[in-house]
Design an enzyme around this catalytic site. Structure first.
Site, short mmCIF file in Angstrom:
data_model
loop_
_atom_site.label_atom_id
_atom_site.label_comp_id
_atom_site.label_asym_id
_atom_site.label_seq_id
_atom_site.Cartn_x
_atom_site.Cartn_y
_atom_site.Cartn_z
N CYS A 159 0.82 -1.21 0.00
CA CYS A 159 0.00 0.00 0.00
C CYS A 159 0.85 1.26 0.00
O CYS A 159 1.64 1.50 0.92
CB CYS A 159 -0.92 0.02 1.23
SG CYS A 159 -2.00 1.48 1.26
N ARG A 201 -0.21 4.63 2.89
CA ARG A 201 -0.15 4.40 4.33
C ARG A 201 0.15 5.63 5.19
O ARG A 201 0.06 5.56 6.41
CB ARG A 201 0.86 3.29 4.64
CG ARG A 201 0.40 1.91 4.25
CD ARG A 201 1.46 0.87 4.55
NE ARG A 201 2.46 0.80 3.48
CZ ARG A 201 3.61 0.12 3.60
NH1 ARG A 201 3.90 -0.50 4.73
NH2 ARG A 201 4.45 0.07 2.58
N TRP A 220 -9.42 5.90 -0.92
CA TRP A 220 -9.77 6.49 -2.21
C TRP A 220 -8.82 5.91 -3.25
O TRP A 220 -7.85 5.22 -2.92
CB TRP A 220 -9.72 8.02 -2.18
CG TRP A 220 -8.49 8.59 -1.57
CD1 TRP A 220 -7.27 8.80 -2.20
CD2 TRP A 220 -8.33 9.04 -0.21
NE1 TRP A 220 -6.37 9.32 -1.30
CE2 TRP A 220 -7.00 9.50 -0.10
CE3 TRP A 220 -9.18 9.09 0.90
CZ2 TRP A 220 -6.51 10.01 1.10
CZ3 TRP A 220 -8.69 9.59 2.08
CH2 TRP A 220 -7.37 10.05 2.18
N GLU A 274 -4.80 3.41 -10.96
CA GLU A 274 -5.52 2.14 -10.78
C GLU A 274 -6.65 2.02 -11.81
O GLU A 274 -6.91 0.94 -12.36
CB GLU A 274 -6.12 2.05 -9.39
CG GLU A 274 -5.11 2.05 -8.25
CD GLU A 274 -5.81 1.93 -6.93
OE1 GLU A 274 -6.23 0.81 -6.59
OE2 GLU A 274 -5.95 2.94 -6.21
C1 HEM Z 1 -6.61 6.31 1.69
C2 HEM Z 1 -6.22 6.12 0.43
C3 HEM Z 1 -5.50 4.89 -0.06
C4 HEM Z 1 -4.83 4.83 -1.23
C5 HEM Z 1 -4.66 5.97 -2.25
C6 HEM Z 1 -4.30 3.50 -1.35
C7 HEM Z 1 -3.58 3.05 -2.46
C8 HEM Z 1 -3.31 1.72 -2.71
C9 HEM Z 1 -2.89 1.20 -3.99
C10 HEM Z 1 -2.69 2.02 -5.27
C11 HEM Z 1 -2.69 -0.12 -3.84
C12 HEM Z 1 -2.26 -1.12 -4.92
C13 HEM Z 1 -3.56 -1.72 -5.49
C14 HEM Z 1 -3.36 -2.45 -6.81
O1 HEM Z 1 -2.30 -2.21 -7.43
O2 HEM Z 1 -4.27 -3.21 -7.20
C15 HEM Z 1 -2.99 -0.45 -2.45
C16 HEM Z 1 -2.89 -1.72 -1.92
C17 HEM Z 1 -3.33 -2.04 -0.64
N1 HEM Z 1 -3.89 -1.18 0.28
FE1 HEM Z 1 -4.02 0.83 0.14
N2 HEM Z 1 -4.62 2.75 -0.25
C18 HEM Z 1 -5.38 3.57 0.56
C19 HEM Z 1 -5.98 3.18 1.77
C20 HEM Z 1 -5.94 1.89 2.30
C21 HEM Z 1 -6.69 1.47 3.46
C22 HEM Z 1 -7.66 2.36 4.26
C23 HEM Z 1 -6.37 0.17 3.69
C24 HEM Z 1 -6.84 -0.77 4.77
C25 HEM Z 1 -7.30 -0.35 5.96
C26 HEM Z 1 -5.43 -0.23 2.64
C27 HEM Z 1 -4.87 -1.48 2.53
C28 HEM Z 1 -4.23 -1.94 1.38
C29 HEM Z 1 -3.86 -3.33 1.16
C30 HEM Z 1 -4.06 -4.50 2.14
C31 HEM Z 1 -3.29 -3.40 -0.12
C32 HEM Z 1 -2.72 -4.66 -0.83
C33 HEM Z 1 -3.86 -5.38 -1.54
C34 HEM Z 1 -3.42 -6.67 -2.23
O3 HEM Z 1 -2.39 -7.25 -1.79
O4 HEM Z 1 -4.13 -7.11 -3.18
N3 HEM Z 1 -5.18 0.84 1.82
N4 HEM Z 1 -3.36 0.69 -1.78
N1 LIG Z 2 -7.14 2.53 -3.64
C1 LIG Z 2 -7.29 1.24 -3.29
N2 LIG Z 2 -6.76 0.31 -4.05
C2 LIG Z 2 -6.68 -1.03 -3.77
C3 LIG Z 2 -6.27 -1.50 -2.52
C4 LIG Z 2 -6.19 -2.87 -2.29
C5 LIG Z 2 -6.49 -3.79 -3.32
C6 LIG Z 2 -6.89 -3.29 -4.56
C7 LIG Z 2 -7.26 -4.23 -5.65
O1 LIG Z 2 -6.40 -5.35 -5.66
C8 LIG Z 2 -6.77 -6.25 -6.67
C9 LIG Z 2 -6.19 -7.60 -6.39
C10 LIG Z 2 -4.81 -7.55 -7.02
N3 LIG Z 2 -4.81 -6.39 -7.88
C11 LIG Z 2 -6.15 -5.82 -7.96
C12 LIG Z 2 -6.99 -1.94 -4.79
C13 LIG Z 2 -8.02 0.90 -2.07
C14 LIG Z 2 -9.01 -0.04 -1.88
C15 LIG Z 2 -9.46 -0.08 -0.53
C16 LIG Z 2 -8.81 0.80 0.28
S1 LIG Z 2 -7.70 1.69 -0.61
#
Ligand code: HEM
Ligand SMILES: N/C(=N/c1cccc(CO[C@@H]2CCNC2)c1)c1cccs1
Length: 358
Positions: A63, A66, A233, A238
């Site tokens: 993420c 963070r 958000w 994405e």
């Molecule tokens: C507040 C704005 C946030 C932004 C802009 C953001 C952005 C992102 C992005 C761009 C990814 C990669 C997703 C992908 O490539 O498919 C990601 C992954 C992730 N985010 Fe964040 N995030 C945010 C908030 C959060 C929150 C609130 C949580 C949980 C409480 C969170 C937990 C995660 C997790 C667990 C992943 C990995 C998901 C996976 O392994 O498939 N994020 N985030």
């Molecule tokens: N911006 C985000 N993006 C993502 C965060 C976590 C996971 C994903 C989607 O993951 C899918 C599974 C592997 N790639 C696409 C998107 C958020 C979703 C919920 C909180 S922030």
């Protein structure tokens, strides 16, 4: 006595008391040990639950968002035991988080797994578009084809369009999964237009405002929250560089390039790169004009750099998965590309879990 659970519980409780500067951790540990001896599990206090959900976000190596890990709104729904009540809670989450476009990072936590009994939300995200396989290819989101078929098998009838919002599928223990339509007025969407190309709106593209991940498991001190949907958000790439661009998703680069009059016969014309930039610019422009929270990948990288600094100030080193932290557009234009991160999995954290529709 489940000593493995106690060890994970003890490690979490000690971390919580230490980080929050609380006293008398031994008395809490005695209660936890007694609960595990007595019932095989233990119950988090609301404060422990909130801290666990926030630190799980702080530990999410993939993420980039963070920096804001402490600003998470936590809804405690561990007492709910009926699909209808869970559906109503999810609607409340969607409303609260959407907030007219000023998105609030929120997580709803339902009852944890106990003796193979678990609550599951079968959706990958609370809001996502259906995908329909037809003789002339897929209509809608190819990533949703399998789940859409499952919903149809459970009695759902989709409209067959490119942006049909899927129903929620909620399962409690071994009961039959129940389907619920999200009222359309609850789903905020953004029609896509481009700041200079007026023809862009004629593509009739849109995307939903808020990403709610609903298929991951939140693990805190050995307790598994198998239904804990969370939202933040979007980062613009994405939507603009993956969901609408991947050739196994909406595959729109050729469409945008042709409308731009680019030579799509020669890779060397960099037509894909030009189309990507305009598609991503359209996404950021549309969300901003509609006052829906979104972050561009440069700002997100700067925020992540601040997160790294803040972690260092707290005598922690931010862990990360570089392969996911770099944005899919212009990665080397961000500091992340030129940095390295340890991809260590600390707990609490969010994990993948087996597909609910086993
Ligand atoms: C507040 C704005 C946030 C932004 C802009 C953001 C952005 C992102 C992005 C761009 C990814 C990669 C997703 C992908 O490539 O498919 C990601 C992954 C992730 N985010 Fe964040 N995030 C945010 C908030 C959060 C929150 C609130 C949580 C949980 C409480 C969170 C937990 C995660 C997790 C667990 C992943 C990995 C998901 C996976 O392994 O498939 N994020 N985030
Ligand atoms: N911006 C985000 N993006 C993502 C965060 C976590 C996971 C994903 C989607 O993951 C899918 C599974 C592997 N790639 C696409 C998107 C958020 C979703 C919920 C909180 S922030």
């Amino acid at each position: 006595m489940n000593t493995e659970l106690y060890q994970e519980a003890e490690s979490f409780i000690r971390q919580f008391y230490q980080e929050k500067g609380l006293s008398d951790v031994e008395s809490r540990l005695n209660d936890v040990r007694a609960a595990i001896e007595d019932s095989g599990t233990y119950h988090h206090t609301y404060e422990e639950l909130v801290y666990g959900a926030k630190v799980a976000w702080r530990n999410s190596n993939r993420c980039i968002g963070r920096l804001f890990w402490e600003n998470l709104n936590v809804f405690d729904y561990r007492q709910l035991d009926e699909e209808e009540a869970i559906f109503q809670a999810l609607l409340k989450h969607i409303d609260f988080a959407t907030n007219g476009g000023r998105i609030r990072s929120t997580i709803s936590i339902f009852r944890p797994k106990l003796n193979e009994k678990e609550v599951r939300i079968w959706n990958h995200q609370l809001v996502r578009y259906a995908g329909y396989e037809t003789d002339d290819g897929v209509i809608g989101d190819p990533a949703s084809v399998e789940f859409t078929k499952m919903c149809e098998a459970l009695g759902w009838q989709g409209a067959g369009g490119s942006f049909d919002v899927l129903p929620l599928v909620i399962q409690i223990d071994d009961r039959a999964p129940k389907l619920f339509e999200i009222p359309s007025e609850k789903v905020l969407e953004v029609p896509l237009r481009h700041p200079e190309f007026d023809w862009f709106r004629d593509l009739e593209l849109k995307w939903y405002a808020v990403p709610f991940i609903s298929d991951m498991r939140l693990e805190i001190g050995g307790i598994e929250y198998t239904a804990a949907p969370f939202n933040g958000w979007y980062m613009g790439t994405e939507i603009g560089a993956r969901n609408l661009a991947d050739d196994f998703r909406y595959d729109l680069l050729p469409t945008v390039a042709k409308a731009m009059g680019l030579d799509t016969k020669r890779s060397a014309s960099l037509w894909k790169d030009r189309a990507l930039l305009e598609l991503n610019q359209a996404v950021l422009h549309s969300y901003r004009e509609d006052q829906v929270s979104i972050v561009d990948h440069h700002t997100a990288a700067e925020q992540f750099r601040l997160f790294e600094k803040k972690e260092n100030n707290q005598n922690r080193q931010a862990t990360g998965d570089w392969t996911w932290l770099i944005p899919p557009v212009s990665p080397a234009a961000t500091h992340v590309f030129h940095s390295s991160y340890e991809d260590r999995m600390d707990s609490p954290n969010y994990f993948y879990q087996n597909e609910a529709y086993k």
